[in-house]
Design a protein around this motif. Structure first.
Motif, PDB file in Angstrom:
ATOM      1  N   GLN A 157      38.556  41.434  50.443  1.00 41.48           N
ATOM      2  CA  GLN A 157      39.635  42.160  49.786  1.00 41.48           C
ATOM      3  C   GLN A 157      39.090  43.336  48.998  1.00 41.48           C
ATOM      4  O   GLN A 157      38.019  43.260  48.422  1.00 41.48           O
ATOM      5  CB  GLN A 157      40.368  41.241  48.813  1.00 41.48           C
ATOM      6  CG  GLN A 157      41.119  40.138  49.515  1.00 41.48           C
ATOM      7  CD  GLN A 157      41.712  39.151  48.525  1.00 41.48           C
ATOM      8  OE1 GLN A 157      41.886  39.466  47.362  1.00 41.48           O
ATOM      9  NE2 GLN A 157      42.014  37.964  49.006  1.00 41.48           N
ATOM     10  N   CYS A 158      39.874  44.401  48.981  1.00 37.91           N
ATOM     11  CA  CYS A 158      39.493  45.585  48.220  1.00 37.91           C
ATOM     12  C   CYS A 158      39.417  45.224  46.738  1.00 37.91           C
ATOM     13  O   CYS A 158      40.332  44.609  46.200  1.00 37.91           O
ATOM     14  CB  CYS A 158      40.532  46.680  48.448  1.00 37.91           C
ATOM     15  SG  CYS A 158      40.211  48.172  47.505  1.00 37.91           S
ATOM     16  N   VAL A 159      38.319  45.583  46.103  1.00 39.83           N
ATOM     17  CA  VAL A 159      38.150  45.220  44.696  1.00 39.83           C
ATOM     18  C   VAL A 159      38.372  46.413  43.764  1.00 39.83           C
ATOM     19  O   VAL A 159      38.091  46.342  42.578  1.00 39.83           O
ATOM     20  CB  VAL A 159      36.753  44.591  44.441  1.00 39.83           C
ATOM     21  CG1 VAL A 159      36.633  43.268  45.185  1.00 39.83           C
ATOM     22  CG2 VAL A 159      35.638  45.538  44.865  1.00 39.83           C
ATOM     23  N   VAL A 167      43.822  44.772  40.391  1.00 38.24           N
ATOM     24  CA  VAL A 167      42.934  44.881  41.544  1.00 38.24           C
ATOM     25  C   VAL A 167      43.767  45.126  42.794  1.00 38.24           C
ATOM     26  O   VAL A 167      44.810  44.514  42.981  1.00 38.24           O
ATOM     27  CB  VAL A 167      42.106  43.584  41.701  1.00 38.24           C
ATOM     28  CG1 VAL A 167      41.283  43.627  42.965  1.00 38.24           C
ATOM     29  CG2 VAL A 167      41.213  43.385  40.486  1.00 38.24           C
ATOM     30  N   CYS A 168      43.283  46.053  43.636  1.00 36.77           N
ATOM     31  CA  CYS A 168      44.045  46.430  44.844  1.00 36.77           C
ATOM     32  C   CYS A 168      44.331  45.218  45.729  1.00 36.77           C
ATOM     33  O   CYS A 168      45.472  44.904  46.005  1.00 36.77           O
ATOM     34  CB  CYS A 168      43.279  47.508  45.608  1.00 36.77           C
ATOM     35  SG  CYS A 168      43.957  47.863  47.237  1.00 36.77           S
ATOM     36  N   GLY A 169      43.280  44.539  46.205  1.00 34.12           N
ATOM     37  CA  GLY A 169      43.490  43.308  46.962  1.00 34.12           C
ATOM     38  C   GLY A 169      43.835  43.466  48.431  1.00 34.12           C
ATOM     39  O   GLY A 169      44.036  42.479  49.128  1.00 34.12           O
ATOM     40  N   VAL A 182      37.040  52.212  54.448  1.00 32.46           N
ATOM     41  CA  VAL A 182      38.051  52.878  53.644  1.00 32.46           C
ATOM     42  C   VAL A 182      39.218  51.913  53.467  1.00 32.46           C
ATOM     43  O   VAL A 182      39.733  51.391  54.447  1.00 32.46           O
ATOM     44  CB  VAL A 182      38.545  54.169  54.329  1.00 32.46           C
ATOM     45  CG1 VAL A 182      39.605  54.841  53.483  1.00 32.46           C
ATOM     46  CG2 VAL A 182      37.385  55.101  54.595  1.00 32.46           C
ATOM     47  N   CYS A 183      39.577  51.673  52.230  1.00 30.45           N
ATOM     48  CA  CYS A 183      40.708  50.773  51.990  1.00 30.45           C
ATOM     49  C   CYS A 183      41.970  51.411  52.570  1.00 30.45           C
ATOM     50  O   CYS A 183      42.302  52.541  52.237  1.00 30.45           O
ATOM     51  CB  CYS A 183      40.886  50.500  50.505  1.00 30.45           C
ATOM     52  SG  CYS A 183      42.384  49.542  50.185  1.00 30.45           S
ATOM     53  N   PRO A 184      42.668  50.680  53.457  1.00 29.66           N
ATOM     54  CA  PRO A 184      43.865  51.256  54.086  1.00 29.66           C
ATOM     55  C   PRO A 184      44.980  51.447  53.076  1.00 29.66           C
ATOM     56  O   PRO A 184      45.956  52.139  53.331  1.00 29.66           O
ATOM     57  CB  PRO A 184      44.250  50.197  55.122  1.00 29.66           C
ATOM     58  CG  PRO A 184      43.679  48.926  54.592  1.00 29.66           C
ATOM     59  CD  PRO A 184      42.434  49.297  53.842  1.00 29.66           C
ATOM     60  N   TRP A 185      44.844  50.791  51.918  1.00 34.88           N
ATOM     61  CA  TRP A 185      45.936  50.841  50.961  1.00 34.88           C
ATOM     62  C   TRP A 185      45.711  51.889  49.887  1.00 34.88           C
ATOM     63  O   TRP A 185      46.469  52.834  49.747  1.00 34.88           O
ATOM     64  CB  TRP A 185      46.133  49.460  50.329  1.00 34.88           C
ATOM     65  CG  TRP A 185      47.492  49.331  49.784  1.00 34.88           C
ATOM     66  CD1 TRP A 185      47.862  49.453  48.480  1.00 34.88           C
ATOM     67  CD2 TRP A 185      48.677  49.108  50.526  1.00 34.88           C
ATOM     68  NE1 TRP A 185      49.208  49.309  48.365  1.00 34.88           N
ATOM     69  CE2 TRP A 185      49.737  49.096  49.601  1.00 34.88           C
ATOM     70  CE3 TRP A 185      48.957  48.920  51.879  1.00 34.88           C
ATOM     71  CZ2 TRP A 185      51.048  48.900  49.991  1.00 34.88           C
ATOM     72  CZ3 TRP A 185      50.259  48.725  52.251  1.00 34.88           C
ATOM     73  CH2 TRP A 185      51.290  48.711  51.327  1.00 34.88           C
ATOM     74  N   CYS A 186      44.616  51.736  49.128  1.00 35.87           N
ATOM     75  CA  CYS A 186      44.437  52.645  47.995  1.00 35.87           C
ATOM     76  C   CYS A 186      43.512  53.806  48.345  1.00 35.87           C
ATOM     77  O   CYS A 186      43.358  54.740  47.568  1.00 35.87           O
ATOM     78  CB  CYS A 186      43.908  51.898  46.783  1.00 35.87           C
ATOM     79  SG  CYS A 186      42.199  51.346  46.954  1.00 35.87           S
ATOM     80  N   GLY A 187      42.883  53.727  49.524  1.00 31.77           N
ATOM     81  CA  GLY A 187      42.045  54.839  49.943  1.00 31.77           C
ATOM     82  C   GLY A 187      40.642  54.811  49.366  1.00 31.77           C
ATOM     83  O   GLY A 187      39.851  55.723  49.591  1.00 31.77           O
TER      84      GLY A 187
HETATM   85 ZN   LIG Z   1      42.201  49.202  47.956  1.00 37.13          ZN
END
Ligand SMILES: [Zn+2]
Ligand SMILES: [Zn+2]
Length: 207
Positions: A157-159, A167-169, A182-187
């Motif tokens: 999980q993205c930290v 936390v993004c998660g 690259v986190c698909p959510w927060c970039g």
């Molecule tokens: Zn993220």
């Protein structure tokens, strides 16, 4: 007069939302159209494992994922629009025009809310509820997108932590040949040297 943040409860000199939560809300609003678009890929219901596909049974199931349907057709746009409408009414302004397709409505409402954030943080008593609802809505979208069928190896999980300390998660996956993640959510970008850190920071697996 003493005040406190409507979301995290922190003491404020005045106003209704602390700077960190205001920034986090701004980031979420900016990501919202992307969340909406990402959900399009998940309209089909989670497919059953091959062996469990028995034809003739389960005929009453809708051929779509209802949670996704709720968020895409109505959910996100309606929630953002109703907050925008209330914000504008509180400022003594007229009602926002609602037009275009749902995707366009999500984009407009998110952008208009963003444009009002400074006022929301300082002068809108319901700011905390607005921030909470947007956060929950993003969480709901994320839980669907994050539960995607395999697309590359799952790393964890993205930290990355946003401005309000959440936390993004999002699920981070590694495709063959990629040298950074690259986190698909927060970039957030993880370089190769960060991979170990990412692995070490994983929350305990709930079993
Ligand atoms: Zn993220
Ligand atoms: Zn706060």
């Amino acid at each position: 007069m003493s005040a406190s943040c409507g979301l995290c409860g922190r003491d404020l000199e005045d106003g209704y939302l602390c700077p960190g939560d205001t920034l986090a809300l701004a980031e979420r609003l900016e990501r919202m159209p992307k969340a909406y678009a990402a959900l399009a890929g998940f309209l089909a219901p989670a497919s059953a494992p091959p062996g469990e596909r028995v034809s003739g049974s389960g005929g009453s199931r809708l051929p779509v994922n209802e949670a996704v349907l709720d968020l895409r057709y109505g959910g996100i746009a309606l929630v953002l629009e109703s907050w925008l409408s209330d914000v504008q009414a509180s400022r003594g302004w007229g009602q926002p025009a609602i037009q275009g397709g749902v995707e366009e409505r999500v984009r407009r409402a998110a952008r208009s809310l963003s444009a009002n954030l400074e006022w929301v943080a300082s002068s809108y008593p319901a700011a905390g509820d607005l921030a909470r609802e947007v956060r929950e809505m993003e969480g709901a979208a994320l839980s669907i997108v994050g539960a995607a069928p395999d697309r590359g190896r799952r790393i964890g999980q993205c930290v990355a932590v946003d401005a309000s300390g959440v936390v993004c998660g999002a699920t981070i996956r590694h495709q063959r040949g990629e040298t950074k993640l690259v986190c698909p959510w927060c970039g957030y970008v993880y370089e190769e040297r960060d991979f170990l850190t990412l692995a070490r920071l994983q929350p305990e697996e709930a079993s």
